[in-house]
Design an enzyme around this catalytic site. Structure first.
Site, PDB file in Angstrom:
ATOM      1  N   LYS A 182       0.406  -1.235  -0.045  1.00  0.00           N
ATOM      2  CA  LYS A 182       0.026   0.198   0.030  1.00  0.00           C
ATOM      3  C   LYS A 182       0.959   1.448   0.330  1.00  0.00           C
ATOM      4  CE  LYS A 182      -4.474   0.878   2.620  1.00  0.00           C
ATOM      5  NZ  LYS A 182      -4.742   0.949   3.823  1.00  0.00           N
TER       6      LYS A 182
HETATM    7  C1  E4P Z   1      -8.662   1.651   3.920  1.00  0.00           C
HETATM    8  O1  E4P Z   1      -7.630   1.040   3.263  1.00  0.00           O
HETATM    9  C2  E4P Z   1      -8.595   2.360   5.080  1.00  0.00           C
HETATM   10  O2  E4P Z   1      -7.796   1.421   5.620  1.00  0.00           O
HETATM   11  C3  E4P Z   1      -9.657   2.743   5.834  1.00  0.00           C
HETATM   12  O3  E4P Z   1     -10.707   2.888   4.956  1.00  0.00           O
HETATM   13  C4  E4P Z   1      -9.990   4.184   6.229  1.00  0.00           C
HETATM   14  O4  E4P Z   1     -11.342   4.460   6.470  1.00  0.00           O
HETATM   15  P1  E4P Z   1     -11.374   5.696   8.009  1.00  0.00           P
HETATM   16  O5  E4P Z   1     -11.768   6.546   6.898  1.00  0.00           O
HETATM   17  O6  E4P Z   1     -12.965   5.287   8.480  1.00  0.00           O
HETATM   18  O7  E4P Z   1      -9.859   5.767   9.246  1.00  0.00           O
END
Ligand code: E4P
Length: 217
Positions: free
Chosen positions: A83
């Site tokens: 990522k």
């Molecule tokens: C995606 O990969 C992120 O881990 C996640 O969806 C972020 O979500 P949030 O905005 O609820 O922290």
């Protein structure tokens, strides 16, 4: 639409995997902090439970160190997806990984142009954060629709991974908008099955069945 669970909590991954509906996992540094365990150790455990892609985020800001971190994470298991943040450096690292055949998830996407760049850099997944777009007073689902249209216009293979999902309604909207994947917190995934009329209907069927005095087995 594929379902990923958005967590670094191994017990949550196990519980959702047991439902038989889990296609992958996404983690991020905040979720790792919440889990309170060594990152690589929990990735090893998650990858042993889930066959699909497991996103593991780099924390460097420059492409060279991102590549070193991503390579170290990739060694943990064959289903690790690196990522990378949606920055020029992240896109540079994405391009290199794409040429090397390493799976990538470009994260923190908040605009269609960012998503276009990620696709051109060869990202395997793009992660638009719909809940955070909503929080900022805009329409997160519109971002998913825009990206879907652009990717379809040019037959990009990058998968649209809707992230930052906050409700079952977001899940429905993602499916309607043609997201390839929704990464969903465990609690929301479990809530998808719930409907008060299902419970009410089941209670009535079971009461009537009992009154017949019959048994199936
Ligand atoms: C995606 O990969 C992120 O881990 C996640 O969806 C972020 O979500 P949030 O905005 O609820 O922290």
């Amino acid at each position: 639409m594929k379902f990923f669970v958005d967590t670094a909590d191994v017990s949550e991954v196990k519980a959702i995997a047991e439902l038989g509906l889990l296609d992958g996992v996404t983690t991020n540094p905040s979720l790792v902090k919440k889990a309170g365990r060594p990152f690589k150790e929990l990735l090893q455990e998650i990858c042993a439970i889930v066959e699909g892609p497991v996103s593991a985020e780099v924390t460097a800001l420059d492409a060279e160190t991102m590549l070193a971190e991503g390579r170290a994470l990739s060694k943990i298991a064959p289903n690790i997806v690196v990522k990378l943040p949606l920055t020029w450096e992240g896109l540079k690292a994405c391009k290199t990984f794409s040429e090397e055949g390493v799976g990538t998830n470009v994260t923190l996407c908040f605009s269609a142009n960012q998503a276009l760049l990620a696709a051109k850099a060869g990202a395997s997944f793009i992660s638009p954060f719909i809940g955070r777009v909503d929080d900022a007073g805009n329409d997160g689902m519109n971002l998913i629709r825009e990206i879907r249209t652009i990717y379809d216009n040019y037959a990009f293979e990058t998968e649209v991974l809707a992230a930052s999902i906050r409700s079952p309604q977001h899940v429905t909207a993602c499916a309607l908008a043609g997201a390839d994947v929704a990464t969903v917190p465990a609690g929301i995934l479990q809530a998808l099955v719930k409907h008060p009329l299902t419970d009410k209907g089941l209670d009535a069927f079971l009461a009537d069945w009992k009154a017949t005095g019959q048994k199936i087995v």
